[in-house]
Design a protein around this motif. Sequence first.
Motif, PDB file in Angstrom:
ATOM      1  N   SER A 151       2.195   4.542  11.036  1.00 34.74           N
ATOM      2  CA  SER A 151       2.283   3.745   9.810  1.00 34.74           C
ATOM      3  C   SER A 151       3.470   4.200   8.960  1.00 34.74           C
ATOM      4  N   SER A 167       6.090   1.290   7.808  1.00 24.57           N
ATOM      5  CA  SER A 167       6.471   1.028   6.414  1.00 24.57           C
ATOM      6  C   SER A 167       7.964   1.220   6.211  1.00 24.57           C
ATOM      7  N   GLY A 211       3.398   4.688   2.778  1.00 23.79           N
ATOM      8  CA  GLY A 211       2.641   3.890   3.746  1.00 23.79           C
ATOM      9  C   GLY A 211       1.701   4.765   4.558  1.00 23.79           C
ATOM     10  N   MET A 252       5.066  -0.750   1.569  1.00 28.19           N
ATOM     11  CA  MET A 252       3.973   0.216   1.701  1.00 28.19           C
ATOM     12  C   MET A 252       2.676  -0.462   2.124  1.00 28.19           C
TER      13      MET A 252
END
Lengths: 261, 150
Positions: free
Chosen positions: B10, B14, B35, B85
Amino acid sequence: MDDLLISLDRQNKLMQVMACILDIGATLLANGAEVMRVEDSVSRMCHAYGFKRADVFTVTSSIFLSATYADDNILSQNRRVAARGTDLEKVARANELSRRICACPLPLEELKEAVRGLDDAPVYSERFRFLLYGGIAAVFTVFFGGTLADSLAAGLTALVLFVAQKLGSRLRINSILLNTVCSGIAALTVLLLCRFGPGQNPDKIIIGNIMLLIPGLALTTSLRDMINGDTLSGLMGFCEAIIKALAIAIGSALVLYGLGA
Amino acid sequence: MENTVQIITSFFASAGFALIFNVHGRKTLWIGVGGALSWAAYLFVNDVTGNMFMSLMMASAAVVAVSEVLARKIKVPVIMLMAPMLIPMVPGGALYYTMSYLVRDENAMFAESLRSLLLQAGAIAAGIIVTTSVMTNFFAIYYRVKSKKK
């Protein structure tokens, strides 16, 4: 008569200032800023230039400005924003310029120069964005539980997707149809890669690519618009985002259904 | 193990989307960290409560709170930090499975995943809406009090 000529010249200057202010507002609106930020910036800049009243109304793709100057001259202009994209660097720059103008209004020529300068905001090269697409799809496939082979297949598919999007926008295909076609092409590529290439879980690979197409920024902006009280723009943006998401789902559904996968 | 992989990926998702949205400089890195942290928050709350709606709402609320404060600190538009985010929380998986069960005529599974899709989207929207309105009102009052003191 003489008096009238002078005032016409002055009026012309004021109109040019308003045009520059609208250019800044349009840059904000076209690149993903919220309606409230556009309206607020435009009216603040008008006040900075000596307008005693500024009425701004912004909907998804137009800005209407009617302003009263200190000498009771009433002027008005509209601006239509044709295409909306996402370039947050431009939003940040336009925002910074508007702050600078509010602190200290620039003379007309410098203002025009500064507005033209907004278009020189740095962008990443096409090649970098191409590779970025592959990288993001690969990462998302792992995120959703795919294997490394899947992530390789997702990366390759995203490169195809990037080319398809570029071609589609060069041909000026309507953006909703473009989303359908692109997600269809992505799904087809994934199925091919799963049969003849490294792919193992087609669902994970397709999801990795779908994430690239989902209009995340449009959704966030439209939600913020609705909270700020710009319900109309918010709802329009929201509908557009939902329709795009449906178009993406339909595109891959058509391919999966057609091939019976 | 799976959680660690998700948190790490992640970060890249992001940060990658920040680059797609044409964000430049060190901000990209912080967006990636934001994020990853918000996804970690989601996993943590989900582990404790077992409620997906609650945990997604908390995580998106955290993203909004952080980006509202940070954006005022470094003087950039809030949307610049917030949109990338939020990307790992976007329910792309649920969207795909809903569509695929519909096409394959599996009605029970379709209903289940449609419910999950609406729930996830609703949770994120609720988190954004509640936190944004609280934060903007808070800052409006904060600035008013601060300017009165001067």
